[in-house]
Design an enzyme around this catalytic site. Sequence first.
Site, PDB file in Angstrom:
ATOM      1  CG  HIS A  46      -4.574   1.336  -3.704  1.00 36.01           C
ATOM      2  ND1 HIS A  46      -4.467   1.260  -2.335  1.00 36.01           N
ATOM      3  CD2 HIS A  46      -3.320   1.161  -4.184  1.00 36.01           C
ATOM      4  CE1 HIS A  46      -3.205   1.060  -2.015  1.00 36.01           C
ATOM      5  NE2 HIS A  46      -2.488   0.978  -3.109  1.00 36.01           N
ATOM      6  CB  THR A  49      -8.702  -6.250 -10.440  1.00 37.12           C
ATOM      7  OG1 THR A  49      -7.266  -6.182 -10.446  1.00 37.12           O
ATOM      8  CG2 THR A  49      -9.247  -5.810 -11.794  1.00 37.12           C
ATOM      9  NE  ARG A  50      -8.011  -5.361  -3.171  1.00 35.92           N
ATOM     10  CZ  ARG A  50      -7.039  -4.581  -3.666  1.00 35.92           C
ATOM     11  NH1 ARG A  50      -6.629  -4.710  -4.904  1.00 35.92           N
ATOM     12  NH2 ARG A  50      -6.464  -3.667  -2.902  1.00 35.92           N
ATOM     13  CE  LYS A 263      -3.888  -6.355  -8.813  1.00 35.81           C
ATOM     14  NZ  LYS A 263      -5.071  -5.686  -8.241  1.00 35.81           N
ATOM     15  CG  HIS A 267      -1.673 -14.266  -0.923  1.00 34.70           C
ATOM     16  ND1 HIS A 267      -2.348 -13.153  -0.497  1.00 34.70           N
ATOM     17  CD2 HIS A 267      -2.237 -15.322  -0.251  1.00 34.70           C
ATOM     18  CE1 HIS A 267      -3.273 -13.495   0.380  1.00 34.70           C
ATOM     19  NE2 HIS A 267      -3.220 -14.798   0.555  1.00 34.70           N
ATOM     20  CB  CYS A 311      -1.678  -2.552  -1.897  1.00 33.62           C
ATOM     21  SG  CYS A 311      -3.390  -2.509  -1.391  1.00 33.62           S
ATOM     22  CE  LYS A 344     -12.249 -13.371  -2.133  1.00 36.64           C
ATOM     23  NZ  LYS A 344     -11.127 -12.991  -1.219  1.00 36.64           N
TER      24      LYS A 344
HETATM   25  C1  LIG Z   1      -2.440  -5.843  -3.035  1.00 37.33           C
HETATM   26  C2  LIG Z   1      -3.703  -6.342  -2.416  1.00 37.33           C
HETATM   27  C3  LIG Z   1      -4.462  -7.281  -3.083  1.00 37.33           C
HETATM   28  C4  LIG Z   1      -5.630  -7.780  -2.531  1.00 37.33           C
HETATM   29  N1  LIG Z   1      -6.357  -8.682  -3.236  1.00 37.33           N
HETATM   30  C5  LIG Z   1      -7.555  -9.096  -2.759  1.00 37.33           C
HETATM   31  C6  LIG Z   1      -8.393  -9.905  -3.557  1.00 37.33           C
HETATM   32  O1  LIG Z   1      -8.059 -10.246  -4.697  1.00 37.33           O
HETATM   33  N2  LIG Z   1      -9.595 -10.276  -3.046  1.00 37.33           N
HETATM   34  C7  LIG Z   1     -10.005  -9.894  -1.804  1.00 37.33           C
HETATM   35  O2  LIG Z   1     -11.103 -10.272  -1.408  1.00 37.33           O
HETATM   36  N3  LIG Z   1      -9.222  -9.117  -1.020  1.00 37.33           N
HETATM   37  C8  LIG Z   1      -8.026  -8.702  -1.465  1.00 37.33           C
HETATM   38  N4  LIG Z   1      -7.223  -7.872  -0.723  1.00 37.33           N
HETATM   39  C9  LIG Z   1      -7.652  -7.492   0.628  1.00 37.33           C
HETATM   40  C10 LIG Z   1      -8.623  -6.344   0.616  1.00 37.33           C
HETATM   41  O3  LIG Z   1      -8.279  -5.400  -0.345  1.00 37.33           O
HETATM   42  C11 LIG Z   1      -8.721  -5.769   2.021  1.00 37.33           C
HETATM   43  O4  LIG Z   1      -9.213  -6.797   2.860  1.00 37.33           O
HETATM   44  C12 LIG Z   1      -9.641  -4.579   2.112  1.00 37.33           C
HETATM   45  O5  LIG Z   1      -9.341  -3.650   1.131  1.00 37.33           O
HETATM   46  C13 LIG Z   1      -9.513  -3.952   3.499  1.00 37.33           C
HETATM   47  O6  LIG Z   1     -10.366  -2.824   3.579  1.00 37.33           O
HETATM   48  P1  LIG Z   1     -10.404  -1.918   4.866  1.00 37.33           P
HETATM   49  O7  LIG Z   1     -11.641  -1.118   4.783  1.00 37.33           O
HETATM   50  O8  LIG Z   1     -10.177  -2.752   6.083  1.00 37.33           O
HETATM   51  O9  LIG Z   1      -9.099  -0.968   4.755  1.00 37.33           O
HETATM   52  P2  LIG Z   1      -8.929   0.378   3.914  1.00 37.33           P
HETATM   53  O10 LIG Z   1      -9.675   0.305   2.655  1.00 37.33           O
HETATM   54  O11 LIG Z   1      -7.466   0.682   3.881  1.00 37.33           O
HETATM   55  O12 LIG Z   1      -9.689   1.468   4.768  1.00 37.33           O
HETATM   56  C14 LIG Z   1      -9.214   2.033   5.952  1.00 37.33           C
HETATM   57  C15 LIG Z   1      -9.640   3.497   5.910  1.00 37.33           C
HETATM   58  O13 LIG Z   1      -9.394   4.088   7.188  1.00 37.33           O
HETATM   59  C16 LIG Z   1      -9.012   5.429   6.955  1.00 37.33           C
HETATM   60  N5  LIG Z   1      -8.368   5.946   8.160  1.00 37.33           N
HETATM   61  C17 LIG Z   1      -7.140   5.620   8.625  1.00 37.33           C
HETATM   62  N6  LIG Z   1      -6.904   6.256   9.775  1.00 37.33           N
HETATM   63  C18 LIG Z   1      -8.006   7.003  10.042  1.00 37.33           C
HETATM   64  C19 LIG Z   1      -8.365   7.855  11.107  1.00 37.33           C
HETATM   65  N7  LIG Z   1      -7.534   8.094  12.126  1.00 37.33           N
HETATM   66  N8  LIG Z   1      -9.577   8.466  11.070  1.00 37.33           N
HETATM   67  C20 LIG Z   1     -10.438   8.244  10.020  1.00 37.33           C
HETATM   68  N9  LIG Z   1     -10.120   7.413   8.995  1.00 37.33           N
HETATM   69  C21 LIG Z   1      -8.936   6.803   9.011  1.00 37.33           C
HETATM   70  C22 LIG Z   1      -8.102   5.333   5.749  1.00 37.33           C
HETATM   71  O14 LIG Z   1      -7.919   6.569   5.111  1.00 37.33           O
HETATM   72  C23 LIG Z   1      -8.846   4.316   4.896  1.00 37.33           C
HETATM   73  O15 LIG Z   1      -9.709   4.964   3.978  1.00 37.33           O
HETATM   74  C24 LIG Z   1      -6.045  -7.355  -1.244  1.00 37.33           C
HETATM   75  C25 LIG Z   1      -5.297  -6.386  -0.555  1.00 37.33           C
HETATM   76  C26 LIG Z   1      -4.138  -5.871  -1.148  1.00 37.33           C
HETATM   77  C27 LIG Z   1      -3.338  -4.846  -0.386  1.00 37.33           C
END
Ligand SMILES: Cc1cc2nc3c(=O)[nH]c(=O)nc-3n(C[C@H](O)[C@H](O)[C@H](O)COP(=O)(O)OP(=O)(O)OC[C@H]3O[C@@H](n4cnc5c(N)ncnc54)[C@H](O)[C@@H]3O)c2cc1C
Length: 372
Positions: A46, A49-50, A263, A267, A311, A344
Site C-alpha cells: 500500500h 505508488t511503487r 512522496k 530505504h 508499511c 515491480k
Molecule cells: C514502503 C514500501 C515501499 C516499497 N517500494 C517499492 C518500490 O518502489 N518498488 C518495488 O518494486 N517494490 C517496492 N516495495 C516492495 C513491494 O511493495 C513488496 O515487494 C510487495 O508489495 C510484496 O508483496 P507480497 O505479496 O509479498 O506481500 P503482501 O502484499 O503484504 O501480501 C501478503 C498477503 O498475505 C495475506 N496473509 C497474511 N497472512 C495470511 C494467512 N494466514 N492466510 C491468508 N492470507 C494471509 C495478507 O493479508 C496479505 O494480503 C516497497 C515496499 C514497502 C513496504
Amino acid sequence: MAERWDVIVTGLGAMGSAAARELARRGLRVLGLDRYVPPHAHGSTHGRTRIIREAYFEHPAYVPLVQRAERLWRELERDVGDRLFVRTGGLMIGAEDSDLVRGARASADEHGLPYEMLTSAEVRGRFPVLAPERHAVALLEPRAGVLFPEACVRAMLGCAARDGADLRTTEPMLSWRVEGGAVRVATAMGEHVADHLVLALGPWLPEFLDGAQVQLRIERQMQHWFAPRAHAEGFSPDNLPVALWETSDRMFYTIPDFGDGVKIAVHHDGEITDPQRVRRTINEQEDASARDLLQHFLPEAAGELRERAVCLYSNTTDGHFVIDHHPMHHEVVIASPCSGHGFKFATVVGEIVARLVADEPIEGLSLFHCRG
Ligand SMILES: Cc1cc2nc3c(=O)[nH]c(=O)nc-3n(C[C@H](O)[C@H](O)[C@H](O)COP(=O)(O)OP(=O)(O)OC[C@H]3O[C@@H](n4cnc5c(N)ncnc54)[C@H](O)[C@@H]3O)c2cc1C
C-alpha cells in the site's frame, strides 16, 4: 468430501494476486485465501505508488525479469482498461562509486539499456526542484516509472475471479500440511484440499515456513507525502522523474506529485518487527526527519505534511527474493519477493509461480532459490 482444488494460493497481496491470476488464466482450479480484503494497508503493498526501473543496481540478473514484468503490466492495463503504470524516467543519484550509481550503470551496460550520465549541475539545470550534493552524479534512465499498487492488485484479482478463481477474503490460513499426496489447508471455515499450495504471505510468511530455511527480517518502513510550497509544476510526473538517492549514510527515494504530494521514504532504516506488534503510528520526530531530508534535497517540496503510512519490508539476508519449491514439499511453492524492491516484478512472479506449479523448467532463477 472436501472439494479438491488444483492450487490454493494463500495471501492475495501483490504476489498472490498475480499468481492467482496467472494460474486461473491457465485454466487451473484456484482457491485464493486472504486474512484481510486486499488491497489493504496491513502488509507490504500500500502507499499509492511503487517505482519500476530497469537499470537495476541490485543485480543485472533482474533486468530481463523487469522487462518481462513491464510487458505484462501493459498487457494487464489493456485487459482491465485502467491506468496502472506511468513512465516518468528515473534518476539514480549518488557518488560515482556508490552502490546505487555503479550498480545501475553496470546493469545498464550489461543489457544495453539507454541512459545518460549527468553531473550534479546538470541535474539542477534539467530538474530545478532537485538539489543533489555537489560531488554527486546521476544516471538518468528514460524507461523507469511508477506503478499504482492498489489498482494493480485490484486488477489482478478481478482477472483471477473472471477466469474462475474462487477468492475468499477474511479467511486466514491457520496451518497447512502435506498428507496422502495432497496439501491440506486449515482455516476457521474448515479444511481445503489441493494438489499444490502457494505461500504468498508477505511479512506473515515466517509463521508458515514449516522447516524451510528462509531467513526473513520484517522491517518497519515509513512513507511520507508533502505538498510542495512553491513551483508545484516542477514536481508533476510530467516534469520530474522518480529518484533514488544514495548519500554517505542512507538511501532514500522520492516520487513526483500525483495529486497527493511528493512522496519520500528512506530505504532500510526501520525497526525489526512483525505484523502483529509493528508500531503503526508515526511520531512527530519521524515526520520532522522526513521533512529535513526533503528540505535538503528537494527544498520546495517541504510544505504541508499531507499523509504518512507505515508499511513492511520482508528482508532476506542477501536482499534477493525467494521464489522456489519448498525444500521438503515439492507441491508447495514459496513466493517471497520483497527486500523492499519486489512490487515491480509481481506480474512476472505470477508467471514464474505458475510455471513452478506446472514443473516447467525455468532459466535464470538461481538468485531466488530457497536454501535449506
Ligand atoms: C514502503 C514500501 C515501499 C516499497 N517500494 C517499492 C518500490 O518502489 N518498488 C518495488 O518494486 N517494490 C517496492 N516495495 C516492495 C513491494 O511493495 C513488496 O515487494 C510487495 O508489495 C510484496 O508483496 P507480497 O505479496 O509479498 O506481500 P503482501 O502484499 O503484504 O501480501 C501478503 C498477503 O498475505 C495475506 N496473509 C497474511 N497472512 C495470511 C494467512 N494466514 N492466510 C491468508 N492470507 C494471509 C495478507 O493479508 C496479505 O494480503 C516497497 C515496499 C514497502 C513496504
